[in-house]
Design a protein around this motif. Structure first.
Motif, PDB file in Angstrom:
ATOM      1  N   GLN A 169     -11.875   2.445   3.469  1.00  0.00           N
ATOM      2  CA  GLN A 169     -11.719   1.508   2.299  1.00  0.00           C
ATOM      3  C   GLN A 169     -11.737   0.196   2.757  1.00  0.00           C
ATOM      4  O   GLN A 169     -12.283  -0.586   1.999  1.00  0.00           O
ATOM      5  N   VAL A 170     -10.551  -0.105   3.711  1.00  0.00           N
ATOM      6  CA  VAL A 170     -10.340  -1.324   3.980  1.00  0.00           C
ATOM      7  C   VAL A 170     -11.436  -2.091   4.561  1.00  0.00           C
ATOM      8  O   VAL A 170     -11.922  -3.350   4.147  1.00  0.00           O
ATOM      9  N   ARG A 201       0.875  -0.962   0.056  1.00  0.00           N
ATOM     10  CA  ARG A 201      -0.020  -0.156   0.118  1.00  0.00           C
ATOM     11  C   ARG A 201       0.882   1.212  -0.067  1.00  0.00           C
ATOM     12  O   ARG A 201       1.854   1.308   0.626  1.00  0.00           O
ATOM     13  N   LYS A 205      -9.040  11.092   7.779  1.00  0.00           N
ATOM     14  CA  LYS A 205      -8.423  10.139   6.540  1.00  0.00           C
ATOM     15  C   LYS A 205      -8.120   8.618   6.990  1.00  0.00           C
ATOM     16  O   LYS A 205      -7.304   7.939   6.442  1.00  0.00           O
ATOM     17  N   TYR A 245      -4.498  10.131  -4.033  1.00  0.00           N
ATOM     18  CA  TYR A 245      -5.805  11.139  -4.563  1.00  0.00           C
ATOM     19  C   TYR A 245      -5.510  12.694  -3.371  1.00  0.00           C
ATOM     20  O   TYR A 245      -5.211  12.618  -2.520  1.00  0.00           O
ATOM     21  N   LYS A 283     -16.068   4.255  -0.906  1.00  0.00           N
ATOM     22  CA  LYS A 283     -14.814   3.503  -1.180  1.00  0.00           C
ATOM     23  C   LYS A 283     -14.876   2.262  -0.385  1.00  0.00           C
ATOM     24  O   LYS A 283     -13.890   1.422  -0.644  1.00  0.00           O
ATOM     25  N   ARG A 313     -10.075   4.959 -10.167  1.00  0.00           N
ATOM     26  CA  ARG A 313     -10.468   6.487  -9.702  1.00  0.00           C
ATOM     27  C   ARG A 313      -9.689   7.497 -10.106  1.00  0.00           C
ATOM     28  O   ARG A 313      -8.486   7.661  -9.745  1.00  0.00           O
ATOM     29  N   GLU A 343     -13.132   8.182   3.199  1.00  0.00           N
ATOM     30  CA  GLU A 343     -12.025   7.652   2.866  1.00  0.00           C
ATOM     31  C   GLU A 343     -11.811   6.222   3.269  1.00  0.00           C
ATOM     32  O   GLU A 343     -10.871   5.467   2.844  1.00  0.00           O
ATOM     33  N   LEU A 366      -0.724   8.028  12.650  1.00  0.00           N
ATOM     34  CA  LEU A 366      -1.276   7.311  11.499  1.00  0.00           C
ATOM     35  C   LEU A 366      -1.919   6.012  11.809  1.00  0.00           C
ATOM     36  O   LEU A 366      -2.925   5.714  11.275  1.00  0.00           O
ATOM     37  N   TYR A 398      -2.546  -0.932  -3.603  1.00  0.00           N
ATOM     38  CA  TYR A 398      -3.214   0.223  -3.245  1.00  0.00           C
ATOM     39  C   TYR A 398      -2.187   1.484  -3.599  1.00  0.00           C
ATOM     40  O   TYR A 398      -1.300   1.513  -2.983  1.00  0.00           O
ATOM     41  N   TYR A 421      -8.902   4.968   6.823  1.00  0.00           N
ATOM     42  CA  TYR A 421      -9.230   3.923   5.680  1.00  0.00           C
ATOM     43  C   TYR A 421      -9.522   2.688   6.233  1.00  0.00           C
ATOM     44  O   TYR A 421      -9.914   1.791   5.513  1.00  0.00           O
TER      45      TYR A 421
END
Lengths: 213, 950
Positions: free
Chosen positions: B768-769, A70, B742, A98, B791, A144, B766, B696, A94, B744
């Protein structure tokens, strides 16, 4: 059957070993990206090319074999260009870049990312064509590219992507017509809207979809 | 203006001169010299005999005129003097030579020196003089030599220097002068040497310089001069040295330079010169050094040694030159010693003509596009000391004749496509000090003969295909400082004699198949600073004597099978990096590691370490990366660690740590990754974690954490991954999570969370996973805002008490690949787009209907028609499916019979056929068929690719 699987596994083993020892190439590839980007928010500060692999760099995720899977740099205030070296991340699933200020073309080498599941380049200033090489991304599910300045026609080759679930190329400057064959038959018009020069679904049997392009 | 003011002064001075002449003895000079002395600091006592009792003409540094009546020379060069240059010097009116160079004098050059009308030579260079070069120096009409460089002089060159028409030498180098070179320079008709090097001069080189017809040396290197090189420089026929390197000159090299028939040295490196190299330069028959490197020159190389018979150094590196090397670049019995052509776009094969150039000492063709084999005649270059061919596409074998190049010191062939073995003849190179063969395709074993090259200091064979073992005689290389064999296929143990390479500082054996244990002789490598052995099969305990290696700074033994204690690696207090990830080390973490105050990366994860985290680690204030994950550590996260506030990665997961999650972690402002998962932590998720604004990844799963999820979690606006699953958390999901824009990946499953799913989660676009809220006690309806998570690929809300209908908006989650709404209290119709998901996604609810569940047929009549259509479709599908199954069974049976008969294996093309079959199905249904195979949970993005790698 199990015997066969074992045999195949043995067959693949040496090449796998070889590749795992080349993990630094992935760090080099990512570092090439870092060099090509402006990073006012210092989100790439931890990208130290002298480390054994890039797996402890922030925004990079690896699998158990220390291969990059990723790259998450969405919304990171990055500008600059994408680099062809990205094509070396052969286990990347991934690629999420974006909502930045990336410009320049999408490198055709992205088409070499054979494990890629999701290509998220939306809301940047990318220009040039959608590289036909993206049709080699046989695992790709999510494409995308909306909100850029991409030009040219939608490559017909993309219709052969067997696993494509989502395509969004809206808000670009694409031209020609919208493919309707292959995996494209299920996508509705919203995936393609706001491309003033895009002329609607192609007419089957017509070869003139490039007119005005 | 200045001149007008000076005119009366000149008048005064000439009057003074007359007076002195009439006076006619040195007594006046004596008192004046005493005053000069009083302003000088003289630690070496050079001026000791400057006293009135002694004859002035015998004073140190003084020269008197022949009639002993006047002081005509004063030389105090290199006398260790400090202090200032006194204005009193002006009274030595007969002075012809004044040399105060190479002292420690400060202050300005006094304008009063302008009164020394007889002065011919003035040397003030190499002091610490400051201020401007005063205009009054322009009054020194007889001045022939003015050298005031290597000071801290500022300002511009006064145009009055143009009055010094007798000036032969003007030295203004190595100062802080700026402005442009005055056009008046052209008035200096006698000028032979003009040195303006290393200042901040800007503007153009004045064309007027061409009037200085006597000029032999012109150096203005290291300034900011711009514009083109004036073509008129070509008129300076006496010029021997033209040095304009490191400016910002542009345009092309004027062809007129070809007229400089006495030129020996031409250096234009580091400018922005473009165009071709003028072929006229071949007329410079006296030229010894030509350096045009680091410009933007293009075209082919047309410098021909056949005409430049005196050329010794040719440096054209770092340009855009194309084509090959001309065949007459170097002719036999030439003087060419250095050819540097690196960093161009040159191509072609290695020019055989170059082999005639036996005078050649250094050849650098690196970073070009040369290809083909290295010629076997390389040994004709018998004086060659450095062969630099790296970063080209040379292929084929290393010629064995290389062993005859007895002068060779440096062999740089890295990053080519060389194949084959290292020739054993290499062992004859007794002067070889550097051998860089990395990143080629070389194979075979590393020849034992290589260890005969007794001068070797650096060996880099990284990234080849070398097999076999490390030569057992490697210990013969007593001067070896650097040995890199990383990324080859080397096997076997490290030869014990490696320990006799006592000068070794860097040892990189990583990424091989080396095995065995580290030999105890390692203790002799006392200079060793960097040692990387990762990705091998080393095993066994480390020799205890490694503790004696006090200069170790980087150790990476990760991914081996070392066992025993890590204590022997804690002997050095200069450690910066220690990475022992993925071994079988056991025992405790040595507290002595805390002696390495500069330790920035400490990775001990994936071992069998026991005991507690040493409290002394609080001293490691430079620590950036601490990974102790996957061990058997016990105890608490000690308070002392709160000193390590530079930490960016803190990985303590998968241990048996207890106690609470420390609130002081909130002070770690740079923390990007915090993983405390799979331990026995209890207590709450501290609200202070919300202060780690750069976080993060926050993973606290599989602990015994209780209490509410603090709303401060919403302050983590950079957060990508939040995993709190498998704890005992209670209370609601804080709506502030919406600020973690942010995210995901969000996992809160397997807790005791209550209340509604906050509709604000829909703002996490965002995601996603996965969004996993399963196995909690959440109630209320599923917020329709979740339909905005465009997403999202996986959604798990199972095993809660969710009620009401599945919001139709969820049907718009087109990225969804896995869905689990099972075991809730949901009812009503499932969005039609969910029909592709398996039954298990929905089971255990109150009253859900619609595909893939039972149809909602009994509900609304108007839907009956559409549903019956559906039923028809289902029947058709069932028929097709059943017949397909029967067909497949038949085919299978036939194939079995056929195989049993043939006893021939099915090749991989069979699976390829299946692949394309699946592809077709997808084309027909336009949905992922994987969903229909029931086991929804296993179908995820990771496993779909991974089986190929494992």
């Amino acid at each position: 059957m199990a015997l066969w699987a074992l045999f195949l596994l043995l067959l693949l083993q040496p090449s796998f070993l070889l590749k795992s020892s080349m993990a630094n190439l992935e760090g080099d590839a990512l570092f090439a990206l870092r060099r090509a980007l402006k990073d006012p928010a210092n989100v790439l500060q931890s990208w130290d090319p002298t480390l054994v692999n890039p797996c402890t760099w922030f925004h990079v995720t690896c699998d158990g074999d220390n291969r990059v899977t990723r790259l998450d740099l969405g919304n990171a205030n990055l500008s600059g260009k994408l680099v062809p070296e990205l094509g070396r991340l052969e286990h990347l699933q991934y690629l999420e870049l974006y909502r930045n200020k990336l410009r320049g073309p999408i490198p055709k080498e992205i088409g070499a990312l054979k494990s890629l599941l999701s290509l998220g380049l939306y809301h940047n200033n990318l220009s040039g064509p959608i590289p036909p090489s993206l049709s080699r991304l046989t695992n790709l599910k999510f494409l995308r590219l909306n909100g850029n300045s991409l030009t040219g026609r939608i490559p017909r080759d993309l219709t052969t992507l067997p696993n494509l679930k989502i395509i969004d190329v809206s808000n670009n400057d694409l031209c020609g017509s919208i493919p309707t064959t292959g995996s494209f038959y299920k996508f509705n018009e919203r995936s393609f809207e706001n491309n003033p020069r895009l002329k609607g679904p192609e007419l089957m049997g017509s070869v003139n979809y490039e007119i005005g392009c | 203006m200045g001149m007008i003011q000076i005119c009366p002064l000149v008048l005064f001075l000439s009057v003074l001169g007359v007076l002195t002449f009439t006076h006619g003895d040195t007594s006046m000079d004596s008192s004046c010299l005493q005053r000069i002395k009083s302003q000088l600091v003289d630690p070496e006592g050079v001026l000791r005999n400057w006293s009135s009792g002694i004859d002035i003409c015998s004073w140190n540094g003084l020269t008197c005129s022949e009639d002993l009546t006047h002081v005509v020379g004063l030389n105090l060069s290199g006398s260790g003097l400090s202090g200032i240059i006194s204005p009193e010097f002006s009274c030595l009116v007969s002075l012809q030579i004044l040399d105060l160079s190479s002292n420690y004098l400060t202050g300005p050059i006094p304008p009063e020196l302008g009164k020394l009308q007889n002065l011919k030579e003035l040397y003030l260079y190499s002091n610490f003089l400051s201020g401007k070069i005063s205009a009054e120096l322009g009054l020194l009409k007889k001045l022939q030599v003015l050298r005031v460089g290597n000071n801290m002089l500022t300002g511009e060159i006064t145009p009055h220097l143009g009055n010094l028409t007798d000036l032969r030498v003007l030295g203004l180098a190595f100062s802080l002068l700026n402005g442009s070179i005055p056009v008046e320079i052209g008035n200096l008709k006698s000028l032979k040497i003009l040195n303006l090097q290393q200042n901040s001069f800007s503007g153009l080189i004045p064309g007027e310089i061409s009037s200085c017809l006597e000029l032999q040396v012109f150096s203005a290197a290291g300034n900011m001069l711009e514009g083109e090189i004036p073509a008129s420089i070509g008129k300076l026929e006496s010029l021997e040295i033209l040095h304009l390197a490191n400016n910002t000159l542009s345009g092309s090299i004027p062809i007129e330079l070809g007229s400089l028939s006495n030129l020996k040295y031409l250096n234009l490196l580091g400018n922005g010169l473009n165009g071709k190299i003028p072929v006229e330069l071949n007329q410079l028959s006296m030229l010894e050094t030509l350096d045009l490197s680091n410009n933007k020159l293009s075209g082919k190389i047309n410098i021909l040694n056949s005409r430049l018979r005196n050329l010794e150094s040719l440096v054209l590196s770092d340009n855009f030159l194309t084509g090959g090397i001309p065949s007459d670049l170097c002719v036999s019995n030439s003087n060419l010693q250095k050819v540097f052509l690196s960093l161009n776009n040159l191509s072609g094969t290695f020019p055989s003509e170059l082999l005639n150039c036996s005078s050649l000492q250094q050849l650098d063709l690196s970073n070009n596009g040369f290809y083909g084999q290295l010629p076997s005649g390389l040994d004709n270059l018998r004086n060659l000391t450095d062969l630099v061919l790296n970063n080209n596409s040379f292929s084929g074998k290393l010629p064995s004749e290389i062993g005859n190049m007895s002068s060779l010191k440096g062999l740089y062939l890295f990053h080519n496509s060389l194949t084959g073995r290292i020739p054993v003849e290499i062992g004859k190179l007794q002067r070889l000090t550097v051998l860089y063969l990395y990143e080629n395709q070389l194979s075979g074993s590393i020849p034992r003969e290589l260890t005969n090259c007794s001068s070797l200091m650096e060996i880099d064979l990284f990234g080849n295909h070398f097999t076999g073992s490390i030569p057992a005689t490697i210990g013969k290389l007593k001067h070896l400082v650097f040995l890199q064999l990383r990324q080859n296929d080397l096997s076997g143990p490290i030869p014990p004699c490696l320990g006799y390479c006592k000068k070794l500082q860097k040892l990189a054996l990583a990424d091989n198949r080396l095995s065995g244990s580290l030999p105890p002789t390692f203790r002799f490598l006392t200079e060793l600073s960097v040692v990387t052995l990762y990705n091998n099969s080393f095993e066994g305990p480390l020799p205890e004597s490694l503790f004696l290696l006090k200069n170790l700074s980087i150790i990476n033994f990760s991914h081996n099978r070392f066992s025993g204690s890590i204590f022997p690696l804690s002997g050095s207090s200069t450690l910066i990096v220690l990475d022992l990830t993925n071994n079988s080390f056991s025992g405790g973490i040595p507290t002595r590691l805390a002696e390495s105050k500069n330790l920035t990366r400490l990775r001990l994860g994936h071992n069998h370490l026991t005991g507690t985290i040493p409290s002394e680690f609080g001293q490691l204030i430079e620590l950036n990366f601490l990974d102790l994950s996957f061990n058997n550590l016990t105890g608490e996260v000690i308070q002392e660690l709160s000193n390590c506030n530079q930490l960016e990665h803190l990985l303590l997961n998968d241990n048996r740590l207890t106690g609470t999650v420390p609130s002081w972690l909130g002070r770690f402002q740079g923390l990007g990754e915090l993983d405390l998962s799979s331990n026995d932590f209890h207590g709450t998720v501290p609200a202070e974690l919300g202060s780690c604004s750069k976080l993060l990844k926050l993973s606290l799963h599989s602990n015994n954490l209780s209490g509410w999820i603090p709303p401060e979690i919403g302050n983590l606006t950079c957060l990508n991954v939040l995993d709190l699953q498998r704890n005992n958390l209670t209370g609601p999901i804080p709506s502030t999570v919406q600020q973690c824009k942010k995210l995901y990946e969000l996992r809160l499953s397997e807790n005791f969370l209550t209340g509604m799913i906050p509709s604000e989660l829909g703002k996490l676009t965002e995601l996603q996973v996965i969004l996993d809220l399963s196995r909690n006690q959440l109630s209320g309806e599923i917020p329709s805002s979740l339909g905005k998570l465009m997403k999202l690929e996986r959604l798990n809300l199972s095993f809660n008490q969710l009620q009401g209908e599945v919001p139709p908006s969820l049907g718009r989650l087109t990225s969804l690949q896995m869905l689990n709404l099972s075991n809730n209290l949901l009812q009503g119709q499932v969005p039609s787009t969910f029909s592709g998901f398996p039954l298990s996604s929905f089971v255990g609810n109150k009253d859900l209907c619609g595909a893939p569940l039972v149809s909602c047929s009994e509900s609304v009549g108007s839907e009956r028609k559409w549903l019956s259509d559906n039923e028809v479709a289902a029947i058709i599908v069932a028929i097709v499916f059943t017949s397909t199954v029967i067909c497949l069974v038949l085919i299978y049976m036939m194939l079995r019979i056929w195989f049993d008969w043939r006893k021939v294996s099915v090749s991989s093309s069979d699976s390829g056929g299946l692949e394309s079959n699946r592809e077709e199905m997808q084309w027909f249904y336009g949905e992922d068929n994987e969903k229909k195979n029931g086991d929804y949970w296993r179908v995820n993005s990771l496993t779909s690719v991974q089986p190929q790698e494992k």
